[in-house]
Design a protein around this motif. Structure first.
Motif, short mmCIF file in Angstrom:
data_model
loop_
_atom_site.label_atom_id
_atom_site.label_comp_id
_atom_site.label_asym_id
_atom_site.label_seq_id
_atom_site.Cartn_x
_atom_site.Cartn_y
_atom_site.Cartn_z
N THR A 1 -10.46 -3.49 0.53
CA THR A 1 -9.11 -3.45 1.07
C THR A 1 -8.76 -4.81 1.62
OG1 THR A 1 -9.92 -2.78 3.21
CG2 THR A 1 -9.37 -1.03 1.67
N ILE B 1 -10.27 3.89 1.03
CA ILE B 1 -9.28 3.16 1.80
C ILE B 1 -9.60 3.29 3.28
CG2 ILE B 1 -6.81 2.84 2.18
CD1 ILE B 1 -7.74 2.46 -0.68
N PHE C 1 -1.15 -6.76 0.78
CA PHE C 1 -2.40 -6.01 0.77
C PHE C 1 -3.52 -6.73 0.02
CE2 PHE C 1 0.87 -2.61 1.16
CZ PHE C 1 0.48 -2.14 2.40
N TYR D 1 3.23 3.90 -0.95
CA TYR D 1 2.05 3.39 -0.24
C TYR D 1 2.44 2.24 0.69
CZ TYR D 1 -2.48 1.39 0.82
OH TYR D 1 -3.58 0.91 1.50
N ALA D 2 3.28 1.33 0.20
CA ALA D 2 3.61 0.14 0.97
C ALA D 2 4.48 0.45 2.19
CB ALA D 2 4.31 -0.88 0.08
N GLU E 1 0.97 3.85 3.61
CA GLU E 1 -0.46 3.53 3.47
C GLU E 1 -1.35 4.77 3.45
OE1 GLU E 1 -1.88 0.17 5.77
OE2 GLU E 1 0.19 -0.45 6.15
N MET F 1 -3.00 5.26 -2.90
CA MET F 1 -3.78 4.16 -3.48
C MET F 1 -4.77 4.67 -4.51
SD MET F 1 -4.43 1.06 -3.90
CE MET F 1 -3.34 0.32 -2.70
#
Length: 558
Positions: free
Chosen positions: A91, A139, A205, A233-234, A299, A304
């Motif tokens: 990550t 993650i 990221f 996700y972002a 997130e 992810m």
């Protein structure tokens, strides 16, 4: 001689020196001298107060005496369960640290994308979640989760809102109108890559592999699926396809009996037809969550892992076809299973199983969500009934958009991607999806196909020709019907315009007649007023004449 000697001032008496100094100073200055000295001491103290504080802090930072370490507690008894090793994905937080480690360690902490010699199975079963479980906990989950969902609405389309067609603009306004406190943004074919680079590049990221992969993919529907997952996700928030209309505000998406702090994701059932799970064509699509509308907090690891699964899967397909990513060819079922609803569903169910609590003793599968009468939270995911996001489908007991639970309406006018990724179409009986999950129709299609396989080549050709003629006749009838309806619509539109024109002309004529009437009344009133004035003037003249005659007669008497 000694008596006549004078002593110089340095050798004079101290008392005499003080008396001489005092006599030379003004009286006022001598009286205020103690105050001057006290003020000077106060200024010196104020300028050095930080010095006293730092001394106190240094004194407080003196380490306490070190105690001898305690002996560690005895290890727990060994369990007979086999040890499970879970690979970890690098990550952004661990990238810098891992760069200084050995090559062998960095290989253990990253997911490798298959090369051209890798053979990956492209068929994904809805209940097969092993590919997701293999990378679970990859993650960093240490960040404190957000209490509320970001107040942001996302859509993706070819162009931005300033260039929307009216139908798309109307749909967009349904979201902004019902959610005035939410931000609204559309990612387009022009600004999607800069967005991915910004959030997943070295300063984001630090997942340059994702940026490279996204740039390499050219298939529009694959990029559309991938982009929604990247955005969720972002930044999180709500995602909705461009042809999805909001029926209720987002505040209604979470029932009052739930607390939003206990929810990380909101999804809804799309297809709930588990009776067809073993069907060779319908099976992989028979149980799925809707991904044309869903909500996420930012997130989430499940997003992810879904992104990474798509990367692994599509690279495997490219290796099988021996082509670069830009030239991969996919059919309808591969899209559904690889990036669409089935892939989305598999990832979420795997995540639910990894986070299930003690109340779920058995594995979570589609039986948990079949025929739901009300929403439920499973592993911090709020699952809504089929009516919420997928009402009016005509299957899965989805009800209508008038239902109380209906939150959105999918118009499907932008869902034309199957034309570039065709479904399986039997040469004689066409697509089984045309049955729309109706049992009688699907059973008949299966029976006809099975009988077709047992026929001779000549019989098959005859059936194909007959079915082709039937389809052509049906298409011709549908075309004629469409033309008839179009003509009727045009005639009705023409009559409507004629009626509007007649009504407008009538209204205009009435207005003109009314104006003429008012003008005539005004003219008559003015004429009457003029006549009255003339009559009054005539009377005045008559009176004046009479007065003049009276005066003349009076003069004649004298």
């Amino acid at each position: 001689m000694i008596a006549k000697l004078k002593l110089s001032s340095p050798l004079a008496s101290p008392t005499m020196g003080a008396v001489q100094l005092r006599n030379r100073l003004p009286v006022q200055f001598r009286r205020l001298l103690p105050l001057y000295v006290a003020g000077l001491i106060l200024v010196i103290f104020l300028f050095n107060v930080n010095l006293f504080r730092s001394s106190i802090q240094q004194t407080s930072l003196v380490p306490a005496p070190t105690l001898p370490p305690k002996e560690p507690p005895p290890p727990p008894p060994q369990s007979h369960a086999p040890e499970v090793v879970i690979p970890v994905v690098s990550t952004p937080e661990t990238t810098t640290e891992s760069s200084s480690e050995s090559d062998s360690e960095s290989k253990k902490e990253s997911i490798s994308i298959p090369d051209s010699n890798t053979n990956t199975n492209t068929n994904t079963n809805t209940n097969d979640n092993t590919s997701y479980n293999a990378h679970y906990n990859s993650i960093d989950n240490s960040r404190k989760p957000r209490v509320d969902f970001p107040h942001k609405i996302w859509q993706t389309w070819k162009v931005g809102p300033l260039y929307f067609e009216q139908r798309d603009l109307d749909v967009a306004k349904s979201w902004t109108g019902k959610n005035p406190t939410y931000r609204y943004e559309v990612l387009t074919d022009s600004n999607d890559i800069p967005y991915v680079e910004y959030h997943f590049g070295p300063e984001g990221f630090n997942r340059t592999d994702i940026v490279t992969f996204y740039k390499s993919v050219k298939d529009a529907i694959v990029k559309a699926d991938l982009l929604r997952y990247l955005v969720m996700y972002a930044e999180g928030g709500l995602y909705a396809d461009i042809d999805v209309e909001a029926l209720k505000p987002l505040g209604k998406f979470v029932p009052e009996r739930y607390n939003v702090r206990d929810i990380d994701m909101i999804i809804g059932v799309e297809i709930d037809e588990p009776d067809w799970k073993d069907h060779p064509i319908l099976g992989p699509k028979s149980r799925s969550f809707c991904q044309w509308t869903f909500m996420c907090k930012p997130e989430l690891p499940v997003m992810m892992r879904l992104i990474e699964h798509i990367m692994v899967w599509l690279n495997g397909v490219a290796a099988e076809q021996k082509v670069p990513l830009a030239k991969v060819e996919l059919d309808f079922d591969q899209i559904i299973s690889g990036t669409g609803p089935s892939a989305f569903t598999n990832a979420i169910i795997a995540d639910m199983n990894a986070h299930k609590d003690e109340t779920h003793g058995k594995d979570i599968d589609w039986n948990t969500f079949h025929d739901m009468s009300e929403s439920k939270i499973v592993s911090r995911v709020l699952v809504l009934t089929v009516e919420a996001f997928a009402a009016g489908q005509g299957h899965s007991n989805s009800g209508t958009h008038d239902a109380r639970a209906a939150l959105v309406r999918h118009h499907y006018h932008a869902s034309n991607w199957p034309s570039r990724h065709p479904r399986y179409k039997h040469p004689a009986f066409g697509e089984v999806e045309a049955c729309n999950w109706h049992d009688d129709c699907v059973n008949k299609w299966d029976k006809d196909v099975a009988a077709f396989e047992k026929m001779t080549k000549a019989e098959q050709d005859k059936i194909v020709a007959e079915k082709k003629k039937e389809r052509e006749d049906k298409e011709r009838q549908e075309k004629e019907e469409a033309e008839r309806k179009k003509k009727e619509h045009e005639e009705a539109e023409k009559r409507r315009k004629q009626d509007e024109e007649a009504a407008r002309k009538k209204k205009e004529d009435e207005k003109i007649a009314n104006e003429k009437k008012l003008a005539a009344e005004k003219e008559a009133k003015e004429k009457k007023l003029a006549e009255e004035k003339a009559l009054a003037k005539e009377k005045e003249e008559q009176l004046a004449k009479e007065e003049k005659e009276k005066a003349k007669k009076k003069e004649s008497w004298f």
